[in-house]
Enzyme design. Sequence first.
Site, PDB file in Angstrom:
ATOM      1  N   LYS A  22      66.785  16.892  48.520  1.00  9.47           N
ATOM      2  CA  LYS A  22      66.234  17.610  49.686  1.00  9.47           C
ATOM      3  C   LYS A  22      66.969  18.935  49.896  1.00  9.47           C
ATOM      4  CE  LYS A  22      67.168  14.229  52.546  1.00  9.47           C
ATOM      5  NZ  LYS A  22      67.834  13.311  51.597  1.00  9.47           N
ATOM      6  N   ARG A  97      64.297  11.236  60.759  1.00  9.56           N
ATOM      7  CA  ARG A  97      64.823  10.173  59.917  1.00  9.56           C
ATOM      8  C   ARG A  97      64.507   8.788  60.474  1.00  9.56           C
ATOM      9  NH1 ARG A  97      69.287  12.760  57.135  1.00  9.56           N
ATOM     10  NH2 ARG A  97      70.273  11.259  55.774  1.00  9.56           N
ATOM     11  N   ARG A 136      78.037  14.914  42.789  1.00 16.50           N
ATOM     12  CA  ARG A 136      77.711  16.124  43.569  1.00 16.50           C
ATOM     13  C   ARG A 136      79.001  16.850  43.978  1.00 16.50           C
ATOM     14  NH1 ARG A 136      73.903  15.563  48.537  1.00 16.50           N
ATOM     15  NH2 ARG A 136      75.294  13.839  49.032  1.00 16.50           N
ATOM     16  N   ARG A 169      81.801  15.689  49.385  1.00 13.50           N
ATOM     17  CA  ARG A 169      81.583  15.203  50.746  1.00 13.50           C
ATOM     18  C   ARG A 169      82.257  13.851  50.936  1.00 13.50           C
ATOM     19  NH1 ARG A 169      75.198  15.913  51.822  1.00 13.50           N
ATOM     20  NH2 ARG A 169      75.543  13.867  52.754  1.00 13.50           N
ATOM     21  N   ARG A 180      74.032   4.080  52.920  1.00 15.10           N
ATOM     22  CA  ARG A 180      73.065   5.138  53.278  1.00 15.10           C
ATOM     23  C   ARG A 180      71.686   4.791  52.732  1.00 15.10           C
ATOM     24  NH1 ARG A 180      76.331  10.077  50.999  1.00 15.10           N
ATOM     25  NH2 ARG A 180      74.376  11.220  51.267  1.00 15.10           N
TER      26      ARG A 180
HETATM   27  P1  AP5 Z   1      70.964  17.083  47.112  1.00 17.24           P
HETATM   28  O1  AP5 Z   1      70.005  18.222  47.032  1.00 17.24           O
HETATM   29  O2  AP5 Z   1      72.282  17.344  47.762  1.00 17.24           O
HETATM   30  O3  AP5 Z   1      70.245  15.794  47.747  1.00 17.24           O
HETATM   31  P2  AP5 Z   1      69.920  15.417  49.258  1.00 17.24           P
HETATM   32  O4  AP5 Z   1      68.622  14.695  49.241  1.00 17.24           O
HETATM   33  O5  AP5 Z   1      70.025  16.646  50.125  1.00 17.24           O
HETATM   34  O6  AP5 Z   1      71.091  14.408  49.521  1.00 17.24           O
HETATM   35  P3  AP5 Z   1      71.991  14.133  50.804  1.00 17.24           P
HETATM   36  O7  AP5 Z   1      73.036  13.177  50.338  1.00 17.24           O
HETATM   37  O8  AP5 Z   1      72.466  15.425  51.436  1.00 17.24           O
HETATM   38  O9  AP5 Z   1      70.974  13.453  51.745  1.00 17.24           O
HETATM   39  P4  AP5 Z   1      71.283  12.571  52.945  1.00 17.24           P
HETATM   40  O10 AP5 Z   1      69.951  12.501  53.591  1.00 17.24           O
HETATM   41  O11 AP5 Z   1      71.933  11.294  52.626  1.00 17.24           O
HETATM   42  O12 AP5 Z   1      72.434  13.391  53.741  1.00 17.24           O
HETATM   43  P5  AP5 Z   1      72.402  14.369  55.011  1.00 17.24           P
HETATM   44  O13 AP5 Z   1      73.346  15.468  54.741  1.00 17.24           O
HETATM   45  O14 AP5 Z   1      71.020  14.683  55.415  1.00 17.24           O
HETATM   46  O15 AP5 Z   1      71.168  16.542  45.616  1.00 17.24           O
HETATM   47  C1  AP5 Z   1      72.055  15.468  45.354  1.00 17.24           C
HETATM   48  C2  AP5 Z   1      72.699  15.680  43.971  1.00 17.24           C
HETATM   49  O16 AP5 Z   1      71.687  15.588  42.972  1.00 17.24           O
HETATM   50  C3  AP5 Z   1      73.344  17.063  43.798  1.00 17.24           C
HETATM   51  O17 AP5 Z   1      74.476  16.949  42.990  1.00 17.24           O
HETATM   52  C4  AP5 Z   1      72.252  17.894  43.093  1.00 17.24           C
HETATM   53  O18 AP5 Z   1      72.810  18.924  42.295  1.00 17.24           O
HETATM   54  C5  AP5 Z   1      71.566  16.824  42.241  1.00 17.24           C
HETATM   55  N1  AP5 Z   1      70.137  17.073  42.075  1.00 17.24           N
HETATM   56  C6  AP5 Z   1      69.263  17.590  42.979  1.00 17.24           C
HETATM   57  N2  AP5 Z   1      68.020  17.639  42.466  1.00 17.24           N
HETATM   58  C7  AP5 Z   1      68.109  17.126  41.218  1.00 17.24           C
HETATM   59  C8  AP5 Z   1      67.163  16.899  40.182  1.00 17.24           C
HETATM   60  N3  AP5 Z   1      65.863  17.198  40.347  1.00 17.24           N
HETATM   61  N4  AP5 Z   1      67.589  16.340  39.024  1.00 17.24           N
HETATM   62  C9  AP5 Z   1      68.908  16.018  38.849  1.00 17.24           C
HETATM   63  N5  AP5 Z   1      69.855  16.222  39.792  1.00 17.24           N
HETATM   64  C10 AP5 Z   1      69.457  16.766  40.968  1.00 17.24           C
HETATM   65  O19 AP5 Z   1      72.986  13.404  56.141  1.00 17.24           O
HETATM   66  C11 AP5 Z   1      74.335  12.957  56.098  1.00 17.24           C
HETATM   67  C12 AP5 Z   1      74.591  11.999  57.267  1.00 17.24           C
HETATM   68  O20 AP5 Z   1      74.399  12.701  58.529  1.00 17.24           O
HETATM   69  C13 AP5 Z   1      73.631  10.802  57.352  1.00 17.24           C
HETATM   70  O21 AP5 Z   1      74.062   9.740  56.525  1.00 17.24           O
HETATM   71  C14 AP5 Z   1      73.680  10.465  58.839  1.00 17.24           C
HETATM   72  O22 AP5 Z   1      74.846   9.761  59.163  1.00 17.24           O
HETATM   73  C15 AP5 Z   1      73.773  11.835  59.494  1.00 17.24           C
HETATM   74  N6  AP5 Z   1      72.434  12.386  59.804  1.00 17.24           N
HETATM   75  C16 AP5 Z   1      71.850  13.483  59.221  1.00 17.24           C
HETATM   76  N7  AP5 Z   1      70.635  13.687  59.725  1.00 17.24           N
HETATM   77  C17 AP5 Z   1      70.417  12.704  60.640  1.00 17.24           C
HETATM   78  C18 AP5 Z   1      69.313  12.367  61.462  1.00 17.24           C
HETATM   79  N8  AP5 Z   1      68.174  13.093  61.456  1.00 17.24           N
HETATM   80  N9  AP5 Z   1      69.415  11.280  62.255  1.00 17.24           N
HETATM   81  C19 AP5 Z   1      70.556  10.531  62.288  1.00 17.24           C
HETATM   82  N10 AP5 Z   1      71.641  10.795  61.515  1.00 17.24           N
HETATM   83  C20 AP5 Z   1      71.562  11.875  60.698  1.00 17.24           C
END
Ligand code: AP5
Length: 230
Positions: A22, A97, A136, A169, A180
């Site tokens: 994402k 989410r 990552r 991270r 997660r």
């Molecule tokens: P990346 O692009 O970083 O993936 P992502 O989907 O953004 O992963 P996240 O881990 O950031 O998602 P998340 O939803 O768990 O975390 P968030 O920060 O939102 O890619 C991942 C890896 O794969 C990278 O190394 C990249 O290079 C590689 N990659 C990408 N595309 C690729 C491809 N096509 N092929 C191969 N490799 C690839 O949330 C973190 C925490 O915050 C949550 O756990 C929660 O506690 C809290 N939080 C956030 N939002 C909310 C909400 N709305 N409500 C409640 N709690 C929330």
Amino acid sequence: MAPSNQNTPIILVLIGPPGSGKGTQAERLSRSLAIPAISTGAMLRAEMAANTELGKMAAAISFMGGLVGDDIVNQMIASRIARPDCAPGFMLDGYPRTVAQAQYLDDMLKARDLPQPLVMHIDVPDDSVLERICLRRQCPSCGHIYNLKFQAPANDGLCDADDCKLVTRPDDCEETVRERLKAYNKLTAPLLDYYAGERYSRVDGTLPPAQIEAELLTILEPRLVRAEAT
Ligand code: AP5
């Protein structure tokens, strides 16, 4: 592709499990569509870095793989999208989410006379996210996302754009990733039913990033043209 029309903002929601790409696609699409990418995860990490009370609470929850309360993230998004840079549209990465967050978003957009979001589901099987997340690395300054296997920096451990030392991270350890994923499957996956219908599209998140971006833009193009005509 730039925003189609100042009067019809583009509102995108990116949904997918942790590590589905994402953030990677949000960074790319933000450039291609010239709209801001808003990540609730990044906003919470900024609070953690500033050591605020919210940051301390979010750190404890995210390290356990759980979700921060709906009211907190809803308020964060409500004030963020009121900022002037969101006038041509915006993209939400990691929000909504839960079904309650999606209902809040729909109501808020309606109340502000904004269109309902186009929902892009980046679909990746659970078993490929673990490797992606554990490998990552991220630039703490510009936020660019790397992967030691799939998108490695040119110089070991350093950001290509600004030479900053890349970081891991704290919630990217294997145990937390499993939690997660459980939270995603239980609380976020029901959104796929909530959004089923014309505004929903799915892309194969196992393709290379450039190909996924191209598919997303192909899906979006006719919708943006239709929005322009209304
Ligand atoms: P990346 O692009 O970083 O993936 P992502 O989907 O953004 O992963 P996240 O881990 O950031 O998602 P998340 O939803 O768990 O975390 P968030 O920060 O939102 O890619 C991942 C890896 O794969 C990278 O190394 C990249 O290079 C590689 N990659 C990408 N595309 C690729 C491809 N096509 N092929 C191969 N490799 C690839 O949330 C973190 C925490 O915050 C949550 O756990 C929660 O506690 C809290 N939080 C956030 N939002 C909310 C909400 N709305 N409500 C409640 N709690 C929330």
